[in-house]
Design a protein around this motif. Sequence first.
Motif: not given
Length: 381
Positions: A284-306
Motif C-alpha cells: 500500500v505504501e509503495e502504491k501511494k508513493a508510486r501514484r504521487q510520482v505518476i500524478y506529477w508526471l501525467y499533470a506535468k506532461r499535459q500542462v507542458k503540452r498546453a
Amino acid sequence: MNSPELRFPEVLLVDLSQSAVGIRVFKIGQFDQESEEIFRRQVETVKDLDEYLKGQLGELSPKLVVITNSDLEEYGQNILSESGLKVVRADQEKAKRRADHGQGMIKEAESRAKGDFSYADMLNSIIDDGELKQEVANYIFTSADLGNKLSELLRQLSGMRIVYDKWQEKKPNKLAMVGSLVADVHDVGLIDRVIEGTEDLSLENLNGVFPNNTCSIVSPDARFSGLTDNGLAGSIEINGKFVPMGGNEDFDYGFDQMFRNGRDCVLLIDPYLPGEREGEVKGVEEKKARRQVIYWLYAKRQVKRAFRSKSFTIGDEFQPESTRIETIVQDVIDAHLFFARLNADGQPEVVLTQRQKAKSISSPILNRRVSRQVVDVYNEL
C-alpha cells in the motif's frame, strides 16, 4: 473498523439498467495452482455479485461484464464460459504494437513496455463494445475484491448513479467521472482536513482523494490513454527501486478532462466503502508513493503540452516551472474536483472545501441546508 451509523437507506434501490458494470478478471501468461485458485475465486465472486444485483433490482439491475485479455489461457477461457457471464476481451495485439512503437511515441524517456497487458485497453474495450453501446448510457468500473461487500457495493453503485444523474441534469456533458470513496484506497482523514481547511490539496497528496476505477462511473464518451501502459513511458524510482511508470489511467483521463475541457470529477464520500477488502492489499505504501510520482508526471506532461501549443499561459514566466504547474493544478482541482454525499433523503449534496469557499466557487448542483458535519462520519473510521 467500526462503520458509522447510516442515516440513509442501507441499500438504495436505483434504476441501474442503463449502466454497464465492468470488472477486470484476467491472467497474463500461464496459470499455476495458486493463480488458478485466485482466478476461479474472482469469477465466482463476480457471478455472486451478478446474482445478488439481479435479486435485489430485477429489471433495474445493471449489465455486468467481465473484462479480460484476449490471449487468456484455455483454463481461464473455460472458467469464464462456464460462468454464463458476459465477457469482453481487450485485444492484446494492440498493447504489443504500442509497446513495439513505444520508443517512437515517447520522447521523454526510454520505453520499457513489454506489451503484456493494458489496463487502458481493458477499460476501453467495454466502452467500445457494440452491443453495450446500444443498451447503456454510462459505464461503472469496480474491483472483484469488493465483491464480498454485496450490499455495500450496491449502495455505492446506486449512490454514484444518483450523483451522476443529478450532475448531468444540472450540467449536461460537463461530468468526466464520479468515484466512490474506498477506505483502503483513499485517505479519509485527508478529505476531512481539506474540507475543514487544515490542509490543502496539491500534487503531493491529490492521489489520496482522486476518483479511481476501484469504484467509479464514467460517461459513454470516456477514453483512457494507452500512454498509461506499464513501462511505455519508461521507469521511475520509488524508494531506491526502479519500477515501470504506468497505470493510474483514471487520473490521466480525469485531469485531462478537467484541464482541457472544463469537465468535473466527483468523489462520493458519504456513504463510503469500508476497507478490509477480500484478499491482501499488498504494498500500500509503495502504491501511494508510486501514484504521487505518476500524478506529477501525467499533470506535468499535459500542462507542458498546453504551454508548447500556447493554448494556456499562467503566472510569471520567470517562475520555476514546477511552481507554475502546481499553481495550474491547484486552480484546476478547485474548479473541477468536488466531494459529494447523500443526505438523509438519498439526495446528493456537494461539500465544498475551505479553499473552494475562499475562491467563491459555487456548488454545481443545488444543495439543501447541510444538516451535519462530514467530520462526524470520519471520526468513526
